[in-house]
Design a protein around this motif. Structure first.
Motif, short mmCIF file in Angstrom:
data_model
loop_
_atom_site.label_atom_id
_atom_site.label_comp_id
_atom_site.label_asym_id
_atom_site.label_seq_id
_atom_site.Cartn_x
_atom_site.Cartn_y
_atom_site.Cartn_z
N SER A 89 0.88 -1.16 0.00
CA SER A 89 0.00 0.00 0.00
C SER A 89 0.92 1.22 0.00
CB SER A 89 -0.89 0.01 1.25
OG SER A 89 -1.75 -1.10 1.26
N ALA A 90 0.36 2.40 -0.12
CA ALA A 90 1.20 3.59 -0.13
C ALA A 90 0.45 4.77 0.47
CB ALA A 90 1.61 3.93 -1.56
N TRP A 91 1.23 5.74 0.88
CA TRP A 91 0.68 7.04 1.24
C TRP A 91 1.49 8.09 0.50
CZ3 TRP A 91 4.08 10.36 3.65
CH2 TRP A 91 5.16 9.79 4.33
N ASP A 92 0.84 9.21 0.22
CA ASP A 92 1.49 10.30 -0.51
C ASP A 92 1.10 11.60 0.19
OD1 ASP A 92 2.65 10.94 -3.54
OD2 ASP A 92 1.36 12.54 -2.76
N ALA A 93 2.11 12.36 0.61
CA ALA A 93 1.88 13.63 1.31
C ALA A 93 2.32 14.77 0.41
CB ALA A 93 2.66 13.66 2.62
N VAL A 94 1.39 15.66 0.10
CA VAL A 94 1.70 16.80 -0.75
C VAL A 94 2.27 17.92 0.13
CG1 VAL A 94 0.79 18.49 -2.39
CG2 VAL A 94 -0.12 16.15 -2.36
N ILE A 95 3.45 18.37 -0.24
CA ILE A 95 4.12 19.43 0.50
C ILE A 95 3.82 20.79 -0.13
CG2 ILE A 95 6.40 20.33 1.16
CD1 ILE A 95 7.30 17.30 1.05
N LYS A 96 3.80 20.81 -1.45
CA LYS A 96 3.54 22.05 -2.20
C LYS A 96 2.72 21.69 -3.43
CE LYS A 96 5.86 25.72 -4.76
NZ LYS A 96 6.19 25.72 -6.12
N GLY A 97 1.78 22.53 -3.80
CA GLY A 97 1.02 22.31 -5.02
C GLY A 97 -0.23 21.49 -4.80
N SER A 98 -0.69 20.84 -5.87
CA SER A 98 -1.88 19.99 -5.81
C SER A 98 -1.79 18.92 -6.88
CB SER A 98 -3.15 20.82 -5.96
OG SER A 98 -3.16 21.50 -7.19
N LYS A 99 -2.41 17.78 -6.58
CA LYS A 99 -2.38 16.62 -7.47
C LYS A 99 -3.79 16.05 -7.60
CE LYS A 99 2.08 14.92 -5.78
NZ LYS A 99 2.76 14.18 -6.81
N LYS A 100 -4.15 15.68 -8.81
CA LYS A 100 -5.42 14.97 -9.03
C LYS A 100 -5.11 13.48 -9.08
CE LYS A 100 -9.46 14.45 -11.98
NZ LYS A 100 -10.50 14.68 -11.02
N TRP A 101 -5.88 12.71 -8.34
CA TRP A 101 -5.74 11.26 -8.28
C TRP A 101 -7.00 10.62 -8.88
CZ3 TRP A 101 -1.79 8.42 -5.76
CH2 TRP A 101 -0.82 9.20 -5.13
N VAL A 102 -6.80 9.55 -9.64
CA VAL A 102 -7.89 8.71 -10.13
C VAL A 102 -7.51 7.28 -9.75
CG1 VAL A 102 -9.25 7.96 -12.12
CG2 VAL A 102 -8.33 10.29 -12.05
N LEU A 103 -8.36 6.62 -8.97
CA LEU A 103 -8.08 5.28 -8.47
C LEU A 103 -9.19 4.30 -8.86
CD1 LEU A 103 -7.42 7.48 -5.89
CD2 LEU A 103 -6.23 5.45 -5.16
N PHE A 104 -8.77 3.12 -9.30
CA PHE A 104 -9.71 2.04 -9.63
C PHE A 104 -9.40 0.85 -8.72
CE2 PHE A 104 -9.74 4.47 -13.53
CZ PHE A 104 -11.00 4.27 -14.08
N PRO A 105 -10.43 0.17 -8.21
CA PRO A 105 -10.18 -1.01 -7.38
C PRO A 105 -9.52 -2.12 -8.20
CG PRO A 105 -12.54 -0.76 -7.82
CD PRO A 105 -11.85 0.45 -8.40
N PRO A 106 -8.91 -3.09 -7.53
CA PRO A 106 -8.16 -4.13 -8.24
C PRO A 106 -8.94 -4.88 -9.31
CG PRO A 106 -7.74 -4.25 -5.88
CD PRO A 106 -8.82 -3.24 -6.08
N ASP A 107 -10.25 -5.01 -9.14
CA ASP A 107 -11.05 -5.78 -10.10
C ASP A 107 -11.55 -4.96 -11.28
OD1 ASP A 107 -12.76 -4.25 -8.50
OD2 ASP A 107 -14.38 -5.71 -8.61
N LEU A 108 -11.12 -3.71 -11.37
CA LEU A 108 -11.62 -2.82 -12.42
C LEU A 108 -10.44 -2.19 -13.15
CD1 LEU A 108 -14.38 -1.76 -13.44
CD2 LEU A 108 -14.14 0.14 -11.84
N ILE A 109 -10.09 -2.74 -14.30
CA ILE A 109 -8.95 -2.23 -15.06
C ILE A 109 -9.35 -0.93 -15.75
CG2 ILE A 109 -7.35 -2.69 -16.96
CD1 ILE A 109 -7.65 -5.68 -16.28
N PRO A 110 -8.57 0.13 -15.57
CA PRO A 110 -8.91 1.40 -16.21
C PRO A 110 -8.96 1.29 -17.73
CG PRO A 110 -7.15 1.67 -14.60
CD PRO A 110 -7.35 0.21 -14.79
#
Length: 185
Positions: A89-110
């Motif tokens: 698993s992972a965590w991501d901490a934004v220090i500066k700026g902004s990020k858009k994330w798009v996540l799909f569960p393991p059973d759903l291939i983008p």
């Protein structure tokens, strides 16, 4: 000591000089797993959030696979769809700026993503921007939709084991990300 920027090693001052002038669709993305060894003070400048402190890989000591990165990127840079390695698993901490994330569960291939049968290799033949232009809208009609969010400076996101994710910097951004393996997955 240089930092890894895509496939090349570059001094930080050279990367910032590049970033001041870059005007391209796929800007280079500084993504360095050895930042704490190169600049030890950086590795000591943050604490792992309490929720992510159990890391079974820590028993490996120096044999541990790469697990933490400093990430610096211009608007439009980012990481195309992938699943994090070693069942982490992972965590991501934004220090500066902004990020858009798009996540799909393991059973759903983008859409537009083509993993090999064993999942070890992933082909995403389009850039992040092209993915948003050509495939993103189709997910809006799906019954099971991806999870989307924008993380801003001071915010942390959790990426569960096995989840597909894409990240695009909405503005010049700096973040720390770390993979870990816990009993809770």
């Amino acid at each position: 000591n240089g930092f890894w920027v895509g496939p090349v090693e570059m001094k930080l001052e050279d990367y910032f000089r590049y970033s001041d002038q870059a005007r391209e669709e796929r800007p280079l993305y500084l993504f360095d797993p050895k930042f704490a060894e190169k600049v030890p003070k950086l590795g000591l400048e943050y604490e792992v959030p309490v929720y992510f402190q159990e890391d079974l890989f820590s028993v490996l000591g120096h044999e541990r696979p790469d697990y933490r990165w400093i990430i610096i990127g211009l608007a439009g840079s980012g990481s195309s769809f992938h699943i994090d390695p070693n069942s982490t698993s992972a965590w991501d901490a934004v220090i500066k700026g902004s990020k858009k994330w798009v996540l799909f569960p393991p059973d759903l291939i983008p859409p537009g993503v083509h993993p090999s049968p064993d999942g070890a290799e992933v082909a995403c033949p389009v850039s992040i921007i092209e993915w948003f232009m050509n495939f993103y809208i189709t997910t809006k009609t799906w019954k099971k939709k991806p999870i989307e969010c924008i993380c801003k400076a001071g915010e942390v996101i959790f990426v569960p084991n096995g989840w597909w994710h894409l990240v695009i910097n909405l503005e010049e951004s700096i973040a720390i990300t770390q993979n870990y393996a816990s009993r809770s997955k």
